[in-house]
Design a protein around this motif. Structure first.
Motif, PDB file in Angstrom:
ATOM      1  N   ALA A 151     -68.645 -16.946 -95.556  1.00 39.79           N
ATOM      2  CA  ALA A 151     -67.438 -17.762 -95.537  1.00 39.79           C
ATOM      3  C   ALA A 151     -67.640 -19.065 -94.769  1.00 39.79           C
ATOM      4  O   ALA A 151     -67.147 -20.119 -95.176  1.00 39.79           O
ATOM      5  CB  ALA A 151     -66.282 -16.967 -94.933  1.00 39.79           C
ATOM      6  N   VAL A 152     -68.375 -19.004 -93.662  1.00 41.87           N
ATOM      7  CA  VAL A 152     -68.600 -20.216 -92.873  1.00 41.87           C
ATOM      8  C   VAL A 152     -69.456 -21.205 -93.648  1.00 41.87           C
ATOM      9  O   VAL A 152     -69.217 -22.414 -93.630  1.00 41.87           O
ATOM     10  CB  VAL A 152     -69.232 -19.876 -91.509  1.00 41.87           C
ATOM     11  CG1 VAL A 152     -69.625 -21.149 -90.763  1.00 41.87           C
ATOM     12  CG2 VAL A 152     -68.262 -19.053 -90.672  1.00 41.87           C
TER      13      VAL A 152
ATOM     14  N   ILE B 165     -69.646 -14.743 -84.602  1.00 46.76           N
ATOM     15  CA  ILE B 165     -69.212 -16.085 -85.007  1.00 46.76           C
ATOM     16  C   ILE B 165     -67.799 -16.308 -84.508  1.00 46.76           C
ATOM     17  O   ILE B 165     -66.850 -15.692 -84.987  1.00 46.76           O
ATOM     18  CB  ILE B 165     -69.290 -16.245 -86.538  1.00 46.76           C
ATOM     19  CG1 ILE B 165     -70.733 -16.021 -87.018  1.00 46.76           C
ATOM     20  CG2 ILE B 165     -68.812 -17.627 -86.951  1.00 46.76           C
ATOM     21  CD1 ILE B 165     -70.891 -16.096 -88.521  1.00 46.76           C
ATOM     22  N   GLN B 166     -67.651 -17.195 -83.547  1.00 46.02           N
ATOM     23  CA  GLN B 166     -66.369 -17.489 -82.930  1.00 46.02           C
ATOM     24  C   GLN B 166     -65.865 -18.865 -83.385  1.00 46.02           C
ATOM     25  O   GLN B 166     -66.632 -19.670 -83.932  1.00 46.02           O
ATOM     26  CB  GLN B 166     -66.504 -17.439 -81.404  1.00 46.02           C
ATOM     27  CG  GLN B 166     -66.772 -16.049 -80.845  1.00 46.02           C
ATOM     28  CD  GLN B 166     -65.583 -15.114 -81.005  1.00 46.02           C
ATOM     29  OE1 GLN B 166     -64.436 -15.534 -80.857  1.00 46.02           O
ATOM     30  NE2 GLN B 166     -65.855 -13.857 -81.311  1.00 46.02           N
ATOM     31  N   PRO B 167     -64.569 -19.166 -83.201  1.00 45.78           N
ATOM     32  CA  PRO B 167     -64.011 -20.437 -83.682  1.00 45.78           C
ATOM     33  C   PRO B 167     -64.773 -21.673 -83.207  1.00 45.78           C
ATOM     34  O   PRO B 167     -64.938 -22.626 -83.978  1.00 45.78           O
ATOM     35  CB  PRO B 167     -62.584 -20.408 -83.133  1.00 45.78           C
ATOM     36  CG  PRO B 167     -62.240 -18.946 -83.087  1.00 45.78           C
ATOM     37  CD  PRO B 167     -63.506 -18.264 -82.691  1.00 45.78           C
ATOM     38  N   ALA B 168     -65.225 -21.694 -81.969  1.00 48.33           N
ATOM     39  CA  ALA B 168     -65.932 -22.875 -81.468  1.00 48.33           C
ATOM     40  C   ALA B 168     -67.235 -23.111 -82.230  1.00 48.33           C
ATOM     41  O   ALA B 168     -67.642 -24.251 -82.455  1.00 48.33           O
ATOM     42  CB  ALA B 168     -66.215 -22.724 -79.976  1.00 48.33           C
ATOM     43  N   LEU B 169     -67.902 -22.039 -82.628  1.00 47.34           N
ATOM     44  CA  LEU B 169     -69.123 -22.178 -83.414  1.00 47.34           C
ATOM     45  C   LEU B 169     -68.802 -22.725 -84.802  1.00 47.34           C
ATOM     46  O   LEU B 169     -69.496 -23.602 -85.325  1.00 47.34           O
ATOM     47  CB  LEU B 169     -69.841 -20.829 -83.518  1.00 47.34           C
ATOM     48  CG  LEU B 169     -71.063 -20.775 -84.445  1.00 47.34           C
ATOM     49  CD1 LEU B 169     -72.102 -21.793 -84.007  1.00 47.34           C
ATOM     50  CD2 LEU B 169     -71.640 -19.372 -84.479  1.00 47.34           C
ATOM     51  N   ILE B 170     -67.730 -22.207 -85.415  1.00 45.93           N
ATOM     52  CA  ILE B 170     -67.316 -22.691 -86.734  1.00 45.93           C
ATOM     53  C   ILE B 170     -66.956 -24.170 -86.657  1.00 45.93           C
ATOM     54  O   ILE B 170     -67.291 -24.964 -87.547  1.00 45.93           O
ATOM     55  CB  ILE B 170     -66.136 -21.849 -87.255  1.00 45.93           C
ATOM     56  CG1 ILE B 170     -66.593 -20.403 -87.486  1.00 45.93           C
ATOM     57  CG2 ILE B 170     -65.572 -22.443 -88.545  1.00 45.93           C
ATOM     58  CD1 ILE B 170     -65.479 -19.451 -87.842  1.00 45.93           C
TER      59      ILE B 170
ATOM     60  N   ARG C 133     -77.903 -18.043 -88.060  1.00 38.83           N
ATOM     61  CA  ARG C 133     -77.579 -17.483 -89.377  1.00 38.83           C
ATOM     62  C   ARG C 133     -76.488 -18.286 -90.053  1.00 38.83           C
ATOM     63  O   ARG C 133     -76.520 -18.543 -91.244  1.00 38.83           O
ATOM     64  CB  ARG C 133     -77.156 -16.023 -89.250  1.00 38.83           C
ATOM     65  CG  ARG C 133     -78.289 -15.111 -88.842  1.00 38.83           C
ATOM     66  CD  ARG C 133     -77.787 -13.695 -88.610  1.00 38.83           C
ATOM     67  NE  ARG C 133     -77.164 -13.158 -89.796  1.00 38.83           N
ATOM     68  CZ  ARG C 133     -75.962 -12.604 -89.801  1.00 38.83           C
ATOM     69  NH1 ARG C 133     -75.248 -12.553 -88.708  1.00 38.83           N
ATOM     70  NH2 ARG C 133     -75.464 -12.120 -90.914  1.00 38.83           N
ATOM     71  N   ALA C 134     -75.488 -18.710 -89.290  1.00 38.51           N
ATOM     72  CA  ALA C 134     -74.345 -19.395 -89.898  1.00 38.51           C
ATOM     73  C   ALA C 134     -74.714 -20.755 -90.447  1.00 38.51           C
ATOM     74  O   ALA C 134     -74.141 -21.209 -91.425  1.00 38.51           O
ATOM     75  CB  ALA C 134     -73.225 -19.530 -88.870  1.00 38.51           C
TER      76      ALA C 134
END
Length: 430
Positions: A296-297, A331-336, A413-414
């Motif tokens: 999704a990211v 995967i947290q919001p700040a990473l996204i 990975r993201a």
């Protein structure tokens, strides 16, 4: 008579020539020249928010301005700011273009290259017309609505991330605060708003596609008023009918909705086409919903890049909402936020599908329990976006970065340097 003039001219040489000639015109107050249609509409919107008296009397539109075609930009300015006289600058002097410009709402047409003898009377005529309209509005006791209501689009990074439920709950939150709200389904082939709200209505957004002048009566005939008080503009029952909703039709539909409602929430789905790309471009706030998984990211990153390439919306002007959030995911919001270049909303939506299953299955999304953590998060998001009544911050100003710890393995990975074996939750959760 003082004439404040705002120009939208992409070509630097034409911009300089226009400014030089305008400075020779008695009473003219040339403003800063803006380079594109987005900057022009944003500038006019900001001025209109302070009242009709802050708007320029005349707007000059160059035929090479972009990304919105010049005639569409003329139409947009004429519809949203009816007390402004719009004049088109163009190299084509033919009668066909003149007729099209008048139909779009222009008050005059000036040929290129510019000459003072042609520029002066056209600008003066447009300014006189604008002054007359403003006197009429004042004498009639009418109020100028400026840019109209707030438009929020909700798009999914991919299918199944929860864009539709997000859009519905944002609309319900705005309506509960006392505002007039429209919820439009611009997911033209696979829209599900009718299913989530158990609505059967024969008219849809496709019925407005061939109408050149969408009057309040025509718009009302195409919409269904839900028991919650939200006015619904649904997607076609047969997906192929959605092809009738062109870019131009979408622009007119969004403009008509903005003029009639305090808040307009548009579900754009997860597949971009011309119609919902126009909606995202016109929106005051564009929300992109994703889930905290690799697939999704990556899809969110692709969507943001697509919008940027098409000059629809810049990444930093997009609000990313993380659905099915948990403190335990890597995967947290700040990473996204970092990966996509967008601004992550403070209001992340928890992973709580069990709260939703009964209302999803029964088509009673509007009856979701107020104690639901999902509902609470989405209504908090509505407040964060500034679409509920009462005091609050609006749009991007309300989107702040939250403190989250990042895992380096998840980051690799993201952004695509690892394998694609992340787990993405399926189903029709939020």
């Amino acid at each position: 008579m003082n004439m404040r003039i705002l120009s939208a001219i992409a070509d630097p040489d034409t911009a300089r020539a226009t400014t030089t000639l305008l400075s020779q015109l008695p009473g003219a107050e040339p403003g800063t020249t803006v380079p594109d249609s987005t900057a022009l509409l944003n500038t006019l919107g900001a001025l209109a928010a302070s009242g009709i008296d802050e708007l320029p009397e005349v707007v000059l539109v160059h035929d090479r301005v972009g990304p919105l075609p010049a005639l569409e930009l003329v139409r947009e300015v004429a519809l949203r700011f009816p007390a402004v006289g719009v004049v088109l600058l163009c190299a084509d002097h033919g009668p066909a273009l003149y007729s099209a410009a008048m139909d779009a709402g222009a008050r005059g047409l000036i040929g290129l290259p510019l000459s003072y003898d042609e520029l002066a009377p056209r600008v003066q005529t447009a300014a006189t017309w604008a002054a007359g309209v403003r006197r009429h509005l004042g004498a009639g006791g009418e109020t100028f609505s400026g840019p109209g209501g707030t438009v929020v689009t909700v798009s999914g990074a991919k299918g199944g991330v929860g864009a539709t439920i997000t859009a519905i709950q944002l609309a319900l939150a705005a309506r509960a605060s006392g505002r007039s709200v429209a919820l439009a389904d611009m997911d033209l082939q696979t829209g599900d708003i009718a299913s989530y709200l158990d609505v059967q209505f024969r008219r849809s957004v496709a019925d407005l596609a061939e109408i050149n002048d969408i009057s309040p009566r025509v718009l009302a005939d195409a919409m269904f008023t839900h028991s919650s008080g939200v006015a619904l503009l649904l997607s076609p029952t047969d997906g192929e009918q959605g092809e009738a909703v062109t870019d131009r039709a979408a622009r007119q539909i969004v403009t008509a909705l903005r003029a009639r409602f305090d808040v307009v929430v548009i579900d754009c789905g997860s597949q971009m086409n011309g119609a919902n790309a126009v909606a995202v471009e016109m929106a005051d706030t564009a929300v992109l919903v994703t889930t905290p998984d690799v697939v999704a990211v990556r899809a969110a990153k692709r969507m943001v890049r697509l919008w940027d390439r098409l000059q629809v919306r810049k990444a930093q002007d997009t609000c990313t909402v993380v659905n099915r959030h948990s403190r335990h995911t890597e995967i947290q919001p700040a990473l996204i936020e970092r990966i996509t270049g967008t601004k992550a909303a403070k209001s992340a939506v928890p992973a709580a599908f069990k709260e939703l299953q009964s209302v999803v299955d029964s088509g009673r999304m509007h009856e979701l329990d107020g104690r639901s953590t999902v509902k609470q998060a989405l209504w908090s998001l509505a407040a964060e976006l500034g679409i509920v009544g009462g005091p609050g911050r609006s749009g991007a100003a309300a989107i702040e970065r939250g403190p989250h710890r990042l895992g380096r393995r998840a980051e690799r990975r993201a952004i695509g340097r690892g394998t694609d074996n992340g787990t993405a939750t399926g189903g029709s959760s939020t």
